[in-house]
Structure formats: structure tokens, C-alpha cells
Design a protein around this motif. Sequence first.
Motif, PDB file in Angstrom:
ATOM      1  N   UNK A   1      11.871 -15.412  -3.244  1.00 61.00           N
ATOM      2  CA  UNK A   1      11.472 -16.327  -2.170  1.00 61.00           C
ATOM      3  C   UNK A   1      10.589 -15.651  -1.139  1.00 61.00           C
ATOM      4  N   UNK A   2      10.803 -14.338  -0.961  1.00 63.83           N
ATOM      5  CA  UNK A   2      10.158 -13.579   0.109  1.00 63.83           C
ATOM      6  C   UNK A   2       9.714 -12.241  -0.450  1.00 63.83           C
ATOM      7  N   UNK A   3       8.554 -11.761  -0.010  1.00 65.64           N
ATOM      8  CA  UNK A   3       8.066 -10.451  -0.428  1.00 65.64           C
ATOM      9  C   UNK A   3       7.683  -9.631   0.802  1.00 65.64           C
ATOM     10  N   UNK A   4       8.051  -8.362   0.767  1.00 67.98           N
ATOM     11  CA  UNK A   4       7.592  -7.406   1.771  1.00 67.98           C
ATOM     12  C   UNK A   4       6.394  -6.719   1.123  1.00 67.98           C
ATOM     13  N   UNK A   5       5.208  -7.118   1.514  1.00 71.29           N
ATOM     14  CA  UNK A   5       4.044  -6.943   0.643  1.00 71.29           C
ATOM     15  C   UNK A   5       2.840  -6.438   1.435  1.00 71.29           C
ATOM     16  N   UNK A   6       1.939  -5.745   0.736  1.00 75.12           N
ATOM     17  CA  UNK A   6       0.743  -5.229   1.388  1.00 75.12           C
ATOM     18  C   UNK A   6      -0.149  -6.361   1.894  1.00 75.12           C
TER      19      UNK A   6
ATOM     20  N   UNK B   1       5.197  -4.066   9.116  1.00 72.17           N
ATOM     21  CA  UNK B   1       4.799  -2.746   9.613  1.00 72.17           C
ATOM     22  C   UNK B   1       3.404  -2.883  10.198  1.00 72.17           C
ATOM     23  N   UNK B   2       3.278  -2.583  11.492  1.00 70.85           N
ATOM     24  CA  UNK B   2       2.008  -2.817  12.173  1.00 70.85           C
ATOM     25  C   UNK B   2       1.055  -1.630  12.099  1.00 70.85           C
ATOM     26  N   UNK B   3       1.566  -0.457  11.767  1.00 69.30           N
ATOM     27  CA  UNK B   3       0.700   0.712  11.631  1.00 69.30           C
ATOM     28  C   UNK B   3      -0.045   0.663  10.304  1.00 69.30           C
ATOM     29  N   UNK B   4      -1.151   1.394  10.183  1.00 66.05           N
ATOM     30  CA  UNK B   4      -1.879   1.424   8.907  1.00 66.05           C
ATOM     31  C   UNK B   4      -1.067   2.118   7.816  1.00 66.05           C
ATOM     32  N   UNK B   5      -1.375   1.800   6.570  1.00 63.32           N
ATOM     33  CA  UNK B   5      -0.825   2.541   5.436  1.00 63.32           C
ATOM     34  C   UNK B   5      -1.806   3.648   5.093  1.00 63.32           C
TER      35      UNK B   5
ATOM     36  N   UNK C   1      -4.847   5.916  -6.220  1.00 65.20           N
ATOM     37  CA  UNK C   1      -4.504   5.718  -4.809  1.00 65.20           C
ATOM     38  C   UNK C   1      -3.080   5.186  -4.691  1.00 65.20           C
ATOM     39  N   UNK C   2      -2.270   5.876  -3.889  1.00 69.08           N
ATOM     40  CA  UNK C   2      -0.901   5.406  -3.606  1.00 69.08           C
ATOM     41  C   UNK C   2      -0.479   5.962  -2.257  1.00 69.08           C
TER      42      UNK C   2
ATOM     43  N   UNK D   1      -5.956  -2.103   8.993  1.00 71.05           N
ATOM     44  CA  UNK D   1      -5.161  -3.240   9.479  1.00 71.05           C
ATOM     45  C   UNK D   1      -3.675  -2.923   9.318  1.00 71.05           C
ATOM     46  N   UNK D   2      -2.787  -3.729   9.907  1.00 74.29           N
ATOM     47  CA  UNK D   2      -1.349  -3.528   9.700  1.00 74.29           C
ATOM     48  C   UNK D   2      -1.022  -3.592   8.210  1.00 74.29           C
ATOM     49  N   UNK D   3      -0.128  -2.717   7.751  1.00 75.51           N
ATOM     50  CA  UNK D   3      -0.054  -2.526   6.298  1.00 75.51           C
ATOM     51  C   UNK D   3       0.894  -3.467   5.553  1.00 75.51           C
TER      52      UNK D   3
END
Length: 283
Positions: free
Chosen positions: A55-60, A81-85, A159-160, A184-186
Motif C-alpha cells: 500500500x505504501x513505499x518508502x521510495x526514492x 528524508x529531506x537530505x540528499x542521497x 551507482x548505489x 533534492x530530498x532523497x
Amino acid sequence: MQALRIGGVPEHFNLPWHLCLEEGDFSYEHLDVTWKDFPSGTGAMNAALRNNEIDIAIILTEGIVKDIHDGNPSKIIQTYVESPLIWGIHVSEDSKYTSLEELEHTKAAISRPGSGSQLMAYVNAKNQGWDLSKLEFEVVGTIEGAVNALKLDTAQYFLWEHFTTKPLVDRGVFRRVADCPTPWPCFMIAASDEVIRTKPLELRTMLDVINAKTTSFKEIPDIVEILAKRYGQKLRDIKTWLDVTAWSQYEFTKEELEKVQNSLLDLDLIAKKLAYKDIFHSV
């Protein structure tokens, strides 16, 4: 209890969710929350949202925005997460390539089409002034697949997330040649349109629970040691990661979405920009 199925990568960013589950925070609010790990990342979670597996994803951020453009019946409901990845750009330890510039005409390993590893390969190429039409990709599934692909030279770079792959760098499996932060926020919290329509109060309660945890997360006693042990990281790496990582309890702003869509448009990964309401929904 109302059921909510959540998916995310098995990485240190998501420990707040696991602590909420283990400590009964969701149950206390009469939510039956289950978690599913997605080691291969964003592309797999987008497919799971589309197929009603979660139902929900914590996603890029860039991954879910692009997939909503491509027809994913979901919306972002909050920034997580508001900081960059920080994406590490890796080659095999015994690779002949020693610099980012040398990788221009080589093949990138990606977890799957539409994944963050693919989208950020485009961002990196754009940053370097490479010809985007000539990018080549090798689909490898998981990090283990990338290890094999780079070792066998079926792909030359991967890339990871910098800190997730740091143990592989420390062990001499990968060599990192550069980093590529997102502009952008990650991470976003995205939900299917169906669960937004049928369980808005449950989603709001879920956000309240996780926001309470992320607000105080860095103050948890021994949190550095807990993270290092659970995710196989060195203490100094976890300390560095915590210093540069900031969780959010707020909505994804129009300005942030504009930046993501402008970048995707510039990379020819979307045909046009969508309205804010077509991508974000406040619950």
C-alpha cells in the motif's frame, strides 16, 4: 485493526520504521502494519505499488515521480528524508578504470529499468557532459548482482548509496571513484491511490507515528552502536552518515517537485511536467 502494507529497502534509513514495529507503536494506535524488504530498490517497489502488493513505499524521490508520470496510480504523501542521497559510483576492485571520466563509454549496472541506479546514472552523465543517448545498462537485480557483473566485466560501474556499499569498498570488492549526490530530498513516502481513497485516517495516523519516531531518532541512546550492529557498518561511518542525514515530518513542496521534474525533463526521462496535485496528496 486496520492493515497497512509497507515496503522499503533494507537499509539504515528505514530503522525508524522497524523500531516502530518492534516497539508496538503502530499497534498502540490500532494499526496492523507489515513490512516487506525490497533489496533491488525503487523499480521493484514501483511494480509492487502498481500490482497491489503493498500500500505504501518508502521510495526514492526521482523514481516515484517518474513512475507516476508513467502511470503508477500512486501519490507522494510526505517527504521522509529531506537530505540528499549520496550515490557512490563504484567499479570492481581490479577494474582498469581509475577515474569517473574514464567511464564515459562503458556500461552501468542497474537494479532494474526505472530504478534509482538507472535514473542517477543519467543525472551523473548529465553532470559530466556525456551523451545521454549513448548510455548503456546491464540489469543486475540486487547489489550481489552488481558485484558479479562488475567482476565479470559485463558492466563496468554501479551507482548505489554511499554508506550501504561502504562495507564492500572496505572489503576490497568495490572501489569508489566518485560520489553523486541527489539535488533534492532523497526519500518519499508514497501510497497507492486506492489506500489514499479508502484509508485516509489510517495513513494520517501512520504518519503521526513515524514522524514522532524520526523526530527523536538521533537522540535514542546508543543509536550509533545499534545502527552499526544491525547494518554491518563501522561506527565512524554511521556517525558520518547520521551527521549528513535529516528526516522530515513535512509535505513535499511544490518547489522541490519543480526541481525534480525539471531535471527529469532535461534528461528526456519525462515528456512534460505534471501538476502538483497529480503527484502529491496531503492526508
